[in-house]
Every structure is written in structure tokens, then in C-alpha cells.
Design an enzyme around this catalytic site. Structure first.
Site, mmCIF file in Angstrom:
data_model
loop_
_atom_site.group_PDB
_atom_site.id
_atom_site.type_symbol
_atom_site.label_atom_id
_atom_site.label_comp_id
_atom_site.label_asym_id
_atom_site.label_seq_id
_atom_site.Cartn_x
_atom_site.Cartn_y
_atom_site.Cartn_z
ATOM 1 N N HIS A 31 0.737 -1.336 0.124
ATOM 2 C CA HIS A 31 -0.010 -0.068 -0.068
ATOM 3 C C HIS A 31 0.750 1.377 -0.016
ATOM 4 C CE1 HIS A 31 -4.277 -1.483 0.612
ATOM 5 N NE2 HIS A 31 -3.557 -2.703 0.894
ATOM 6 N N GLY A 119 -7.969 -13.863 -9.157
ATOM 7 C CA GLY A 119 -8.335 -13.853 -7.885
ATOM 8 C C GLY A 119 -7.538 -14.390 -6.900
ATOM 9 N N ASP A 175 0.442 -2.325 -10.071
ATOM 10 C CA ASP A 175 0.114 -3.215 -10.843
ATOM 11 C C ASP A 175 0.341 -3.346 -12.378
ATOM 12 O OD1 ASP A 175 -0.562 -4.355 -8.613
ATOM 13 O OD2 ASP A 175 -2.787 -4.360 -8.777
ATOM 14 N N TYR A 224 -10.403 -1.687 0.825
ATOM 15 C CA TYR A 224 -9.180 -1.162 -0.086
ATOM 16 C C TYR A 224 -9.430 0.311 -0.105
ATOM 17 C CZ TYR A 224 -5.642 -0.278 -3.650
ATOM 18 O OH TYR A 224 -4.480 0.247 -4.033
HETATM 19 C C1 GLA Z 1 -3.440 -3.821 -5.054
HETATM 20 C C2 GLA Z 1 -3.545 -2.332 -5.861
HETATM 21 C C3 GLA Z 1 -2.121 -1.807 -5.905
HETATM 22 C C4 GLA Z 1 -1.518 -1.737 -4.610
HETATM 23 C C5 GLA Z 1 -1.434 -2.995 -3.776
HETATM 24 C C6 GLA Z 1 -1.053 -2.934 -2.270
HETATM 25 O O1 GLA Z 1 -2.950 -4.797 -5.588
HETATM 26 O O2 GLA Z 1 -4.111 -2.815 -7.079
HETATM 27 O O3 GLA Z 1 -2.191 -0.581 -6.688
HETATM 28 O O4 GLA Z 1 -1.855 -0.749 -3.881
HETATM 29 O O5 GLA Z 1 -2.870 -3.542 -3.935
HETATM 30 O O6 GLA Z 1 0.301 -2.404 -2.296
#
Ligand code: GLA
Length: 386
Positions: A31, A119, A175, A224
Site C-alpha cells: 500500500h 483472484g 500492478d 481497500y
Molecule cells: C493492489 C492495488 C495496487 C497496490 C496493492 C497494495 O494490488 O491494485 O495498486 O495498492 O494492492 O500494495
């Protein structure tokens, strides 16, 4: 079945373009991306493939094995609900690419195949977004992918925008960045504020594992978003007492302690996690450069404990799995990976490690459920393959 033959079976003609995008593992930096921090990730050898063919009709037809068929008029591309919601990733990418100036004068057929479990914590969504983006640019602006308006960084930003605005998930760019900039033999150091993606060599003798608990909190996306809001709130409060602070990832643990009174309730714990996690990423880079894999592993496990205790985005299942891994000969470290609130754990081990069956067995004894185990190699980022 290959993406091209799946496409041909469905639509009765061959695709013009096939693009392939890898999954990603978040190695450390939980995060931190939407807090302007540094994160280490890796693209891995499980892929989403998108096959596409332009046609002259007004409709967009989307297919993916095991999912509902979706068909929408090109002029009415809107978010889908229910069983058609999977199509929001390719439709969102289409939407933002057109906003960014890609001319899509007529419809197309698109088919998705995948060796990337959805997932399971490998971000199949970002892989689908980037493979779609590459396929659309190659089909409608041949030769422009990787160049000018639609270079890799532009595709990363657009895919993230699609996810933020069309899918409705306030993710950072980890990601999409890793899926676009991954390289075999390298981790990717993401600098989220500068939007840079730097290769970091994978040391010899390590193996990456993804272990999926198959257990997810019912409200993953809203949890989230709640963490995202809490971090923004903590930043605002710290900015009032630390002039010049622009991103939460820049705050030091000492500043968080000094201004603890300004951070009520959970905000203190969130800020403390972010500040310490950023230090762990930097320490991890140094340990990698020094080839000190024991130190890397300790940092990964410390990251998990911080997610568990301070960021509070772990589940009892993920905690039990990490406990079953850590301390075993051959395991350097383990942690939850990605958004959290259930899902996957990653582990870093020696290449000779052969204890995963024993880990799964202990987990089954303690939790009464199975896990899915994947061993991954680092891989190339998104590319056109046909
Ligand atoms: C998910 C989100 C990313 C990042 C991670 C936690 O994968 O898509 O952008 O925030 O959680 O690090």
C-alpha cells in the site's frame, strides 16, 4: 488452446493481433504506491492473452472462457454489472484510449485466454488491461504502441485510469507498471511519485512462490478504498504539522511518533505502517545489492507483521500461512502480497526448497482448508505476440 484458435472457434475468423501480458507479484511495499512511495514487484510467467480483430460493424463483442459473453454498441460503452462485470477491464481501457485520442471508427471482436488464475493475487485485472491496451493500439494505430502518445508509460497511466474511473477501484500504479515494465531475470522498482520503473536483478538461487488461501474478505474492494481514504486523511493531518510534506510515503517513523496526537485512532497505525514499510523497501534494495538474502527475507516477514498489526489488511488465514512458512529451512521470508483482506501470500525460498507440501499440510491441519501453490519465474512485460 491458443488465444488465436480460441478466437477463431468463437468468431469464425482469425484475429489481426494477439497481445500477451504477465501477472505480477508485489515483493515488498504494501500500500505504498498510492502514497507516492517505492515498491518492488516482479512480472511472472503466467499470462493473459488478448486476440482481437477489427470489423466494419458498430458492435464490440467480448468473450472470455468461463465468463458471460458481452456485446455492446461502440457508441455506448458503459460499465457493466453482474456476470458481465469482467468486461469492465477491456471496456474501460477502450474508453480511456478513445478519450486519449485513439481513433476507433468501427467495432471489433476480442477474446481472452489466460494461464493466470483470477483472484489469486497475481493481478489478472492489470494483465487484462495491459494486454487489451496493447492489442487495441496495435489494431487501430499500428506501430504506435511503445511510441509517442501510446508508449509504455502512457499505457500504464491509461490502464490505471480505466481501473480508477471505469471499474471504480482507487488502485495505485504498481500492478499496471510491473505488468508493463517487467523483465525476465529482474524485479521492477516502482517509484510511484516519479512514475519510473527500474529493473533490479534477481539474485541467483531464489524461488518465488504464490500461495493462495482461496479465502477472501467479502468486502475486499470497499476495505481497500477505506485504507486509501485513511491514508489521505493521515496525510492531510500530518501536512498541517509538517509543512512541505507531499506524500505519506515521505514521512519518517520519527515524525509519525512526534505527531501522534494529530493522528487519531487507526490513522496513527496506517501512517506508521507506511513510514516503516518505505524504510523496509530501501533496506531491501540494499540487502539485494549486497546479496544478503537472509536480510531480504527478514524484511519480507516484517512487512507482513506490519500489514497484520498496523495496516490491518491481513486475515487469520494469511497469518497462519505465513507462520507455517517462516522459520522453515530454505524459506527466506513470506508476506501477504497485493491489496490484502484475504487472498495470496508470497514466499521467497532457496531454489532447492522442497517443503511446500509440508506447509500445505500444516495449514490444512490448522485451518481445515487447502491452498493453491504456484512457483513463479520472472517474465517479460506486455508485448504483441502475433
Ligand atoms: C493492489 C492495488 C495496487 C497496490 C496493492 C497494495 O494490488 O491494485 O495498486 O495498492 O494492492 O500494495
Amino acid at each position: 488452446m491458443s488465444a488465436a484458435s480460441f478466437f477463431e472457434d468463437l468468431f469464425g475468423h482469425v484475429p489481426n493481433v494477439v497481445a500477451e501480458a504477465p501477472g505480477r507479484v508485489e515483493v515488498i511495499g504494501n500500500h505504498l504506491d498510492y502514497n507516492g512511495g517505492l515498491v518492488l514487484g516482479a512480472a511472472v510467467d503466467r499470462h493473459v492473452r488478448v486476440a482481437l480483430r477489427r470489423h466494419d460493424g458498430p458492435r464490440v463483442r467480448l468473450r472470455s472462457a468461463g465468463f458471460e459473453a458481452v456485446e455492446v454498441p461502440l457508441e455506448a460503452v458503459r460499465p457493466q454489472a453482474g456476470a458481465a462485470a469482467w468486461a469492465n477491464y477491456p471496456l474501460g481501457v477502450l474508453h480511456v484510449l478513445r478519450e486519449a485520442g485513439l481513433a476507433v471508427p468501427a467495432g471489433f471482436d476480442l477474446a481472452v485466454t489466460s494461464t493466470l488464475p483470477a483472484g489469486a493475487g497475481l493481478s489478472s485485472s492489470a494483465a487484462l488491461e495491459l494486454a487489451t491496451a496493447m492489442a487495441l493500439v496495435e489494431a487501430f494505430a499500428p506501430g504506435c504502441a511503445g511510441r509517442s502518445r501510446f508508449d509504455r508509460l502512457a499505457l500504464v497511466r491509461l490502464a490505471r485510469r480505466a481501473e480508477n474511473t471505469f471499474v471504480g477501484m482507487p488502485c495505485g500504479l504498481l500492478d499496471q507498471g510491473v505488468v508493463a515494465f517487467g523483465q525476465a531475470g529482474y524485479l521492477v522498482l516502482v517509484d510511484a511519485r516519479r512514475e519510473t520503473f527500474t529493473p533490479v536483478p534477481v539474485p541467483d538461487g531464489v524461488a518465488f512462490w504464490i500461495l493462495d488461501t482461496r479465502h477472501k474478505h467479502a468486502l475486499v474492494d470497499s476495505r481497500y478504498a477505506e485504507r486509501h481514504r485513511e491514508c489521505r486523511d493521515a496525510l492531510k493531518r500530518l501536512q498541517a504539522v509538517c509543512p512541505g510534506l507531499t506524500d505519506l510515503a515521505d514521512v519518517t517513523p520519527e515524525q509519525v511518533e512526534r505527531h501522534r496526537d494529530a493522528l487519531p485512532g487507526a490513522l496513527y497505525r496506517r501512517a506508521r505502517h507506511v513510514a516503516e514499510e518505505q524504510q523496509r523497501v530501501r533496506a531491501c534494495l540494499q540487502a539485494l545489492a549486497a546479496g544478503d538474502l537472509d536480510a531480504v527475507g527478514r524484511l519480507l516477514t516484517a512487512s507482513h507483521h506490519s500489514s497484520r498489526d498496523l495496516f490491518e489488511n491481513s486475515t487469520p488465514e494469511q497469518d497462519r500461512l505465513v507462520e507455517a512458512l517462516v522459520g522453515r529451512p530454505g524459506v527466506y521470508g513470506a508476506r501477504l502480497t497485493g491489496g490484502g483482506f484475504g487472498g495470496a501470500v508470497m514466499a521467497l525460498t532457496t531454489t532447492a526448497f522442497d517443503g511446500m507440501a509440508a506447509v500445505a499440510e500444516r495449514y490444512r491441519r490448522e485451518v481445515g482448508a487447502g491452498i493453491d501453490v504456484l512457483r513463479c519465474e520472472t517474465a517479460e512485460g506486455v508485448r504483441r505476440i502475433a
